[in-house]
Design a protein around this motif. Sequence first.
Motif, PDB file in Angstrom:
ATOM      1  N   LEU A   3      28.028 -81.074  -0.311  1.00  0.00           N
ATOM      2  CA  LEU A   3      26.802 -80.814   0.422  1.00  0.00           C
ATOM      3  C   LEU A   3      27.120 -80.562   1.885  1.00  0.00           C
ATOM      4  CD1 LEU A   3      25.925 -82.518  -2.120  1.00  0.00           C
ATOM      5  CD2 LEU A   3      24.001 -83.248  -0.751  1.00  0.00           C
ATOM      6  N   LEU A   4      26.417 -79.608   2.462  1.00  0.00           N
ATOM      7  CA  LEU A   4      26.460 -79.357   3.897  1.00  0.00           C
ATOM      8  C   LEU A   4      25.157 -79.880   4.474  1.00  0.00           C
ATOM      9  CD1 LEU A   4      27.347 -78.043   6.583  1.00  0.00           C
ATOM     10  CD2 LEU A   4      26.414 -75.890   5.706  1.00  0.00           C
ATOM     11  N   LEU A   5      25.252 -80.780   5.451  1.00  0.00           N
ATOM     12  CA  LEU A   5      24.079 -81.371   6.096  1.00  0.00           C
ATOM     13  C   LEU A   5      23.987 -80.837   7.517  1.00  0.00           C
ATOM     14  CD1 LEU A   5      24.612 -85.110   5.039  1.00  0.00           C
ATOM     15  CD2 LEU A   5      23.589 -83.239   3.718  1.00  0.00           C
ATOM     16  N   ARG A 127      20.935 -94.879   2.397  1.00  0.00           N
ATOM     17  CA  ARG A 127      21.900 -94.557   3.437  1.00  0.00           C
ATOM     18  C   ARG A 127      21.252 -93.494   4.318  1.00  0.00           C
ATOM     19  NH1 ARG A 127      28.169 -92.915   2.431  1.00  0.00           N
ATOM     20  NH2 ARG A 127      28.806 -92.852   4.620  1.00  0.00           N
ATOM     21  N   LEU A 128      21.334 -93.658   5.623  1.00  0.00           N
ATOM     22  CA  LEU A 128      20.688 -92.762   6.570  1.00  0.00           C
ATOM     23  C   LEU A 128      21.735 -91.888   7.237  1.00  0.00           C
ATOM     24  CD1 LEU A 128      18.286 -95.324   8.272  1.00  0.00           C
ATOM     25  CD2 LEU A 128      17.836 -93.848   6.311  1.00  0.00           C
ATOM     26  N   LEU A 129      21.550 -90.567   7.121  1.00  0.00           N
ATOM     27  CA  LEU A 129      22.508 -89.623   7.687  1.00  0.00           C
ATOM     28  C   LEU A 129      21.791 -88.619   8.581  1.00  0.00           C
ATOM     29  CD1 LEU A 129      24.610 -88.822   4.493  1.00  0.00           C
ATOM     30  CD2 LEU A 129      25.209 -90.392   6.362  1.00  0.00           C
ATOM     31  N   ASN A 130      22.235 -88.522   9.814  1.00  0.00           N
ATOM     32  CA  ASN A 130      21.772 -87.479  10.726  1.00  0.00           C
ATOM     33  C   ASN A 130      23.002 -86.686  11.135  1.00  0.00           C
ATOM     34  OD1 ASN A 130      21.024 -85.924  13.011  1.00  0.00           O
ATOM     35  ND2 ASN A 130      19.493 -87.411  13.626  1.00  0.00           N
ATOM     36  N   PRO A 131      23.031 -85.378  10.808  1.00  0.00           N
ATOM     37  CA  PRO A 131      24.212 -84.579  11.117  1.00  0.00           C
ATOM     38  C   PRO A 131      24.332 -84.149  12.567  1.00  0.00           C
ATOM     39  CG  PRO A 131      22.572 -83.231  10.030  1.00  0.00           C
ATOM     40  CD  PRO A 131      22.038 -84.643  10.038  1.00  0.00           C
ATOM     41  N   GLY A 132      23.369 -84.490  13.422  1.00  0.00           N
ATOM     42  CA  GLY A 132      23.378 -83.997  14.796  1.00  0.00           C
ATOM     43  C   GLY A 132      22.915 -82.549  14.821  1.00  0.00           C
ATOM     44  N   SER A 133      23.379 -81.794  15.783  1.00  0.00           N
ATOM     45  CA  SER A 133      22.994 -80.384  15.915  1.00  0.00           C
ATOM     46  C   SER A 133      24.237 -79.517  16.103  1.00  0.00           C
ATOM     47  CB  SER A 133      22.064 -80.183  17.116  1.00  0.00           C
ATOM     48  OG  SER A 133      21.868 -78.803  17.361  1.00  0.00           O
ATOM     49  N   TYR A 145      27.856 -81.182  12.636  1.00  0.00           N
ATOM     50  CA  TYR A 145      27.214 -81.114  11.326  1.00  0.00           C
ATOM     51  C   TYR A 145      28.005 -82.040  10.418  1.00  0.00           C
ATOM     52  CZ  TYR A 145      30.980 -77.903  10.016  1.00  0.00           C
ATOM     53  OH  TYR A 145      32.210 -77.344   9.771  1.00  0.00           O
ATOM     54  N   MET A 146      27.519 -82.289   9.213  1.00  0.00           N
ATOM     55  CA  MET A 146      28.201 -83.178   8.269  1.00  0.00           C
ATOM     56  C   MET A 146      28.418 -82.483   6.935  1.00  0.00           C
ATOM     57  SD  MET A 146      26.211 -86.834   8.635  1.00  0.00           S
ATOM     58  CE  MET A 146      26.567 -87.942   9.984  1.00  0.00           C
ATOM     59  N   THR A 147      29.443 -82.942   6.230  1.00  0.00           N
ATOM     60  CA  THR A 147      29.601 -82.618   4.817  1.00  0.00           C
ATOM     61  C   THR A 147      29.659 -83.932   4.054  1.00  0.00           C
ATOM     62  OG1 THR A 147      32.005 -82.428   5.073  1.00  0.00           O
ATOM     63  CG2 THR A 147      30.720 -80.374   5.118  1.00  0.00           C
ATOM     64  N   LEU A 148      29.232 -83.873   2.806  1.00  0.00           N
ATOM     65  CA  LEU A 148      29.159 -85.059   1.954  1.00  0.00           C
ATOM     66  C   LEU A 148      29.521 -84.634   0.547  1.00  0.00           C
ATOM     67  CD1 LEU A 148      28.080 -87.937   1.078  1.00  0.00           C
ATOM     68  CD2 LEU A 148      25.822 -86.900   1.003  1.00  0.00           C
ATOM     69  N   THR A 149      30.325 -85.432  -0.114  1.00  0.00           N
ATOM     70  CA  THR A 149      30.627 -85.181  -1.519  1.00  0.00           C
ATOM     71  C   THR A 149      29.827 -86.158  -2.376  1.00  0.00           C
ATOM     72  OG1 THR A 149      32.524 -86.676  -1.449  1.00  0.00           O
ATOM     73  CG2 THR A 149      32.950 -84.333  -1.034  1.00  0.00           C
ATOM     74  N   VAL A 150      29.486 -85.701  -3.566  1.00  0.00           N
ATOM     75  CA  VAL A 150      28.790 -86.531  -4.553  1.00  0.00           C
ATOM     76  C   VAL A 150      29.523 -86.360  -5.870  1.00  0.00           C
ATOM     77  CG1 VAL A 150      26.649 -86.854  -5.835  1.00  0.00           C
ATOM     78  CG2 VAL A 150      26.558 -86.288  -3.412  1.00  0.00           C
ATOM     79  N   ALA A 151      29.840 -87.479  -6.509  1.00  0.00           N
ATOM     80  CA  ALA A 151      30.513 -87.420  -7.807  1.00  0.00           C
ATOM     81  C   ALA A 151      30.072 -88.595  -8.660  1.00  0.00           C
ATOM     82  CB  ALA A 151      32.031 -87.439  -7.632  1.00  0.00           C
ATOM     83  N   ASP A 152      29.799 -88.312  -9.915  1.00  0.00           N
ATOM     84  CA  ASP A 152      29.444 -89.358 -10.883  1.00  0.00           C
ATOM     85  C   ASP A 152      28.304 -90.248 -10.406  1.00  0.00           C
ATOM     86  OD1 ASP A 152      31.511 -88.455 -12.600  1.00  0.00           O
ATOM     87  OD2 ASP A 152      32.966 -89.632 -11.451  1.00  0.00           O
ATOM     88  N   GLY A 153      27.300 -89.653  -9.784  1.00  0.00           N
ATOM     89  CA  GLY A 153      26.132 -90.412  -9.362  1.00  0.00           C
ATOM     90  C   GLY A 153      26.342 -91.268  -8.138  1.00  0.00           C
ATOM     91  N   VAL A 154      27.428 -91.024  -7.388  1.00  0.00           N
ATOM     92  CA  VAL A 154      27.745 -91.846  -6.220  1.00  0.00           C
ATOM     93  C   VAL A 154      27.986 -90.942  -5.010  1.00  0.00           C
ATOM     94  CG1 VAL A 154      29.378 -93.523  -5.261  1.00  0.00           C
ATOM     95  CG2 VAL A 154      28.800 -93.605  -7.693  1.00  0.00           C
ATOM     96  N   PRO A 155      27.320 -91.236  -3.880  1.00  0.00           N
ATOM     97  CA  PRO A 155      27.650 -90.492  -2.664  1.00  0.00           C
ATOM     98  C   PRO A 155      29.070 -90.849  -2.240  1.00  0.00           C
ATOM     99  CG  PRO A 155      25.698 -91.875  -2.331  1.00  0.00           C
ATOM    100  CD  PRO A 155      26.269 -92.204  -3.662  1.00  0.00           C
ATOM    101  N   GLY A 156      29.852 -89.831  -1.936  1.00  0.00           N
ATOM    102  CA  GLY A 156      31.242 -90.058  -1.555  1.00  0.00           C
ATOM    103  C   GLY A 156      31.436 -89.994  -0.060  1.00  0.00           C
TER     104      GLY A 156
END
Length: 166
Positions: A3-5, A127-133, A145-156
């Motif tokens: 994910l790109l946030l 979990r609260l995530l703000n990627p900034g600008s 900005y942020m990136t986030l991985t998700v696998a097997d029902g769990v935020p990585g």
Amino acid sequence: MRLLLVSDTHVPLRAKRLPSELLDEVERADVVVHAGDWVDVPTLDLLEARARRLIGVFGNNDGPELRERLPEVARAELGGVRFGVVHETGPARGREARCAQRFPDLDVLVFGHSHIPWDTGTPGGPRLLNPGSPTDRRRQPYRTYMTLTVADGVPGEVTLHRLPRH
């Protein structure tokens, strides 16, 4: 799943266009999440055209045309993780408790508005995530900005990406 946030792009007020580094991330992401303050419709059109999937909300600086196309709050299950997206969450003080009360059914809440990167959580709350600008660092040392991985029902892993100063 990658994910790109992103939030608070403010094009063309704070930048003429989105940074090329961010657009490269759009190509790599399975889902792009934008937490509001787009300011212009062409930015929404651009991300809708380039993203495999786009989830976005309007922010306080977004006019009627964006508000017609975007919700104030968005929800989606991605890879078994319950996500929410909203622009504003109020002051930093007490944010975790407010969000846990307002969004008890979420695992992750992505928000914007402050342009300040944020990654916290509380037991029983999202979990609260703000990627900034990526375009307007305000009083922060970098545009982000942020990136986030998700696998097997769990935020990585959450990665905060810093863009060069300009």
